[in-house]
Design a protein around this motif. Structure first.
Motif, PDB file in Angstrom:
ATOM      1  N   LYS A  14     -10.435 -10.748 -12.850  1.00  0.00           N
ATOM      2  CA  LYS A  14     -10.099  -9.357 -12.524  1.00  0.00           C
ATOM      3  C   LYS A  14      -9.099  -8.788 -13.531  1.00  0.00           C
ATOM      4  N   ARG A  17     -10.792  -8.237 -16.863  1.00  0.00           N
ATOM      5  CA  ARG A  17     -11.740  -7.131 -16.737  1.00  0.00           C
ATOM      6  C   ARG A  17     -10.997  -5.795 -16.833  1.00  0.00           C
ATOM      7  N   PHE A  22     -13.311  -2.927 -18.218  1.00  0.00           N
ATOM      8  CA  PHE A  22     -14.664  -3.226 -17.755  1.00  0.00           C
ATOM      9  C   PHE A  22     -14.750  -2.993 -16.259  1.00  0.00           C
ATOM     10  N   GLN A  24     -17.173  -4.015 -12.896  1.00  0.00           N
ATOM     11  CA  GLN A  24     -17.985  -5.204 -12.620  1.00  0.00           C
ATOM     12  C   GLN A  24     -19.374  -5.037 -13.229  1.00  0.00           C
ATOM     13  N   LEU A  27     -19.102  -5.940 -16.927  1.00  0.00           N
ATOM     14  CA  LEU A  27     -19.017  -7.387 -17.117  1.00  0.00           C
ATOM     15  C   LEU A  27     -20.357  -8.050 -16.816  1.00  0.00           C
TER      16      LEU A  27
END
Length: 70
Positions: A14, A17, A22, A24, A27
């Motif tokens: 997390k 990211r 990003f 989800q 990613l």
């Protein structure tokens, strides 16, 4: 895998990211891992394979050792 370790790994993903801006979905696209699977990984509901760990690390342009340095 140990639940404590899964939570630490989930937080690491997390964190990276967010640092990389990003979602989800982003990613998922870069790693080739389904968004629903990533969601379960980020909530420590899914254990990870070495292959998935490596795909996620590559998505962040990191070696696996850098990725796991937490």
């Amino acid at each position: 895998m140990d639940n404590d370790l899964l939570r630490k790994l989930a937080n690491r993903i997390k964190e990276l990211r967010k640092i990389n801006n990003f979602t989800q979905d982003d990613l998922a696209f870069h790693s080739g891992i389904a968004r629903s699977t990533l969601g379960n990984i980020e909530t420590a509901k899914n254990d990870l394979t070495f292959t998935k760990l490596n795909k996620i690390a590559k998505s962040f342009n990191m070696s696996l050792s850098e990725f796991l340095n937490f």
